[in-house]
Design a protein around this motif. Structure first.
Motif, short mmCIF file in Angstrom:
data_model
loop_
_atom_site.label_atom_id
_atom_site.label_comp_id
_atom_site.label_asym_id
_atom_site.label_seq_id
_atom_site.Cartn_x
_atom_site.Cartn_y
_atom_site.Cartn_z
N LEU A 145 1.84 4.83 -6.30
CA LEU A 145 2.41 3.48 -6.33
C LEU A 145 2.70 3.04 -7.76
O LEU A 145 3.62 2.24 -8.00
CB LEU A 145 1.43 2.50 -5.67
CG LEU A 145 1.96 1.17 -5.15
CD1 LEU A 145 3.04 1.40 -4.10
CD2 LEU A 145 0.83 0.33 -4.59
N ALA A 146 1.95 3.55 -8.72
CA ALA A 146 2.11 3.14 -10.11
C ALA A 146 3.28 3.84 -10.81
O ALA A 146 3.71 3.40 -11.88
CB ALA A 146 0.82 3.43 -10.89
N LEU A 147 3.81 4.90 -10.21
CA LEU A 147 4.88 5.66 -10.85
C LEU A 147 6.23 5.01 -10.60
O LEU A 147 6.62 4.76 -9.46
CB LEU A 147 4.89 7.10 -10.33
CG LEU A 147 3.71 7.99 -10.74
CD1 LEU A 147 3.79 9.33 -10.00
CD2 LEU A 147 3.71 8.23 -12.24
N LYS A 148 7.00 4.79 -11.67
CA LYS A 148 8.33 4.20 -11.52
C LYS A 148 9.28 5.14 -10.79
O LYS A 148 10.25 4.69 -10.17
CB LYS A 148 8.90 3.86 -12.89
CG LYS A 148 8.26 2.65 -13.55
CD LYS A 148 8.98 2.30 -14.84
CE LYS A 148 8.38 1.06 -15.48
NZ LYS A 148 9.08 0.72 -16.75
N LYS A 149 9.02 6.41 -10.86
CA LYS A 149 9.90 7.39 -10.23
C LYS A 149 9.57 7.60 -8.75
O LYS A 149 10.11 8.50 -8.11
CB LYS A 149 9.87 8.71 -10.98
CG LYS A 149 8.50 9.35 -11.07
CD LYS A 149 8.54 10.72 -11.76
CE LYS A 149 8.90 10.63 -13.21
NZ LYS A 149 8.86 11.95 -13.88
N VAL A 150 8.68 6.77 -8.21
CA VAL A 150 8.31 6.85 -6.79
C VAL A 150 8.64 5.52 -6.11
O VAL A 150 8.31 4.46 -6.62
CB VAL A 150 6.81 7.17 -6.62
CG1 VAL A 150 6.43 7.14 -5.13
CG2 VAL A 150 6.47 8.52 -7.22
N LEU A 151 9.29 5.60 -4.96
CA LEU A 151 9.56 4.43 -4.13
C LEU A 151 8.83 4.63 -2.80
O LEU A 151 9.04 5.63 -2.11
CB LEU A 151 11.06 4.27 -3.89
CG LEU A 151 11.50 3.12 -2.97
CD1 LEU A 151 11.11 1.78 -3.57
CD2 LEU A 151 13.00 3.17 -2.72
N ILE A 152 7.96 3.69 -2.45
CA ILE A 152 7.17 3.79 -1.22
C ILE A 152 7.49 2.61 -0.31
O ILE A 152 7.55 1.46 -0.76
CB ILE A 152 5.65 3.80 -1.53
CG1 ILE A 152 5.29 4.99 -2.42
CG2 ILE A 152 4.84 3.84 -0.24
CD1 ILE A 152 3.83 5.02 -2.84
N THR A 153 7.70 2.90 0.97
CA THR A 153 7.75 1.87 2.00
C THR A 153 6.70 2.24 3.06
O THR A 153 6.32 3.40 3.19
CB THR A 153 9.14 1.74 2.64
OG1 THR A 153 9.57 3.03 3.10
CG2 THR A 153 10.14 1.21 1.63
N GLY A 154 6.23 1.24 3.79
CA GLY A 154 5.06 1.43 4.65
C GLY A 154 5.36 1.91 6.06
O GLY A 154 5.04 1.22 7.03
N HIS A 155 5.98 3.09 6.20
CA HIS A 155 6.30 3.67 7.50
C HIS A 155 7.16 2.70 8.32
O HIS A 155 6.87 2.41 9.48
CB HIS A 155 5.02 4.03 8.25
CG HIS A 155 5.22 5.13 9.26
ND1 HIS A 155 4.29 6.11 9.48
CD2 HIS A 155 6.24 5.39 10.12
CE1 HIS A 155 4.73 6.93 10.42
NE2 HIS A 155 5.91 6.52 10.82
N GLN A 156 8.24 2.24 7.70
CA GLN A 156 9.09 1.25 8.35
C GLN A 156 10.49 1.77 8.64
O GLN A 156 11.37 1.01 9.08
CB GLN A 156 9.21 0.00 7.46
CG GLN A 156 10.02 0.21 6.18
CD GLN A 156 10.16 -1.05 5.35
OE1 GLN A 156 9.19 -1.47 4.71
NE2 GLN A 156 11.34 -1.65 5.35
N ALA A 157 10.72 3.08 8.45
CA ALA A 157 12.07 3.61 8.61
C ALA A 157 12.62 3.37 10.02
O ALA A 157 13.83 3.21 10.20
CB ALA A 157 12.10 5.10 8.28
N PHE A 158 11.76 3.34 11.01
CA PHE A 158 12.19 3.17 12.41
C PHE A 158 12.48 1.72 12.75
O PHE A 158 12.99 1.43 13.85
CB PHE A 158 11.10 3.68 13.35
CG PHE A 158 9.89 2.79 13.39
CD1 PHE A 158 9.73 1.84 14.39
CD2 PHE A 158 8.91 2.85 12.40
CE1 PHE A 158 8.63 1.00 14.43
CE2 PHE A 158 7.80 2.02 12.42
CZ PHE A 158 7.67 1.09 13.44
N LEU A 159 12.19 0.79 11.85
CA LEU A 159 12.09 -0.63 12.20
C LEU A 159 13.45 -1.32 12.23
O LEU A 159 13.80 -2.10 11.34
CB LEU A 159 11.14 -1.33 11.22
CG LEU A 159 10.54 -2.66 11.69
CD1 LEU A 159 9.68 -2.46 12.92
CD2 LEU A 159 9.74 -3.30 10.57
N THR A 160 14.21 -1.04 13.29
CA THR A 160 15.44 -1.79 13.56
C THR A 160 15.37 -2.32 14.99
O THR A 160 14.60 -1.80 15.82
CB THR A 160 16.70 -0.91 13.41
OG1 THR A 160 16.72 0.09 14.43
CG2 THR A 160 16.76 -0.25 12.04
#
Length: 338
Positions: free
Chosen positions: A283-298
């Protein structure tokens, strides 16, 4: 039929209610576990989510209180002991597809946010710093995109990348007949690693794919490669990923899933101390983007999940065949998420 739903979240309840038909639904926000399995007493059917525990001991307890059918509100079933369920006479069905576009589009969105430094740009704007010196990205057009798993989600992602003008490589023991229309070239895994500028994972987690991306894989990747994972966290060895990122073996990672996400994702942990050091390092790395298992959320995906979940329960109750039953013939797809 009365159906007990574990890990019920507010975002999905209206969709489940709409599709319930003749079913009487009882919700709990608690996850299925050894401690909570007894709450299903009096229910022949339950519905569970990816964060629930359907291991052998839990299934034994469910069988003891009368559960005979489990509907998975997901495609993946790595959290379920299918062999034990079959031995206990518990029928299990998943949602084999809902909206592949939901996950594929989220993967693309994450890629573009990380690549074009959207998060950093917003922070700089809030500071009234309008310099562009740290915001350079790259064109996706003309790049080589590697896709691991060419089921419906992988193919939806491939279609979008084709629209960007990317060259697409794929690795999957089962080649999709529609791949030629998108000019997809199937190659060995090592070749995909070595040649890809972007790699997106769209495969299930099983014995063949556990830690597919580990130390050796990262050593074979381009230093400028961005890795995207919207499939399952355990496909990536997190310690190896951190080493690769911190030592510039790859340039970035977009993660909607995380190897140790159970106990973190889908919960409100505000005010609590995070003890998972691997997660906090990511989470602290600028080169990492994290989302909370929300890809299905439409809305479309939630409708599809709720509809299929309730339809499979109705089929089982009436004695009709359940097309997506997993315990009729136990099988483990290698890579394609259909």
């Amino acid at each position: 039929m009365r159906v007990f739903i574990y890990s019920a979240h507010p975002y999905e309840q209206p969709f489940l209610e709409k599709e319930a038909c003749q079913h009487e639904i009882v919700y709990t926000n608690q996850r299925l576990s050894l401690e909570t399995a007894s709450r299903a007493a009096g229910f022949e059917a339950i519905a569970i989510f990816t964060a629930d525990d359907a291991s052998a001991p839990v299934l034994e307890k469910l069988a003891a209180v009368g559960v005979r059918y489990i509907a998975l509100r997901s495609v993946g079933h790595d959290h379920v002991d299918l062999a034990k369920a079959q031995a206990l006479g518990i029928h299990i069905a998943n949602v084999p597809e809902y909206s592949p576009y939901a996950v594929a589009e989220h993967a693309v969105a994450m890629l573009m946010v990380l690549n074009r430094k959207i998060t950093e740009s917003r922070l700089l704007l809030q500071l009234q710093d309008y310099r562009l010196d740290l915001l350079t990205g790259f064109d996706v057009h003309g790049k080589i995109v590697g896709i691991v798993g060419t089921g419906k989600i992988g193919m939806a992602f491939a279609s979008i990348m084709h629209g960007f003008g990317a060259h697409i490589l794929a690795f999957d023991p089962v080649q999709n007949p529609d791949a030629s229309a998108l000019q997809i070239s199937y190659v060995p895994f090592d070749t995909l690693l070595q040649q890809s500028d972007i790699i997106s994972i769209h495969c299930p987690l099983n014995e063949h794919t556990k830690y597919l991306f580990s130390w050796t894989a990262f050593n074979n990747m381009k230093p400028e490669c961005i890795l995207i994972n919207t499939a399952r966290g355990g496909v990536i060895h997190t310690k190896a990923l951190l080493h690769a990122l911190e030592n510039d073996c790859i340039s970035g990672a977009c993660l909607d899933v995380y190897e140790h996400e159970k106990g973190i994702f889908f919960q409100d942990l505000r005010g609590q101390t995070m003890h998972d050091t691997l997660y906090t390092r990511l989470l602290a790395l600028k080169k990492v983007l994290i989302t909370g298992h929300q890809a299905f959320l439409t809305r479309e995906a939630l409708t599809g999940i709720a509809r299929t979940t309730m339809q499979t329960i109705a089929c089982w109750e009436s004695g009709s065949p359940v097309p997506s039953e997993l315990t009729t013939t136990i099988h483990q797809p290698l890579y394609s998420i259909k």
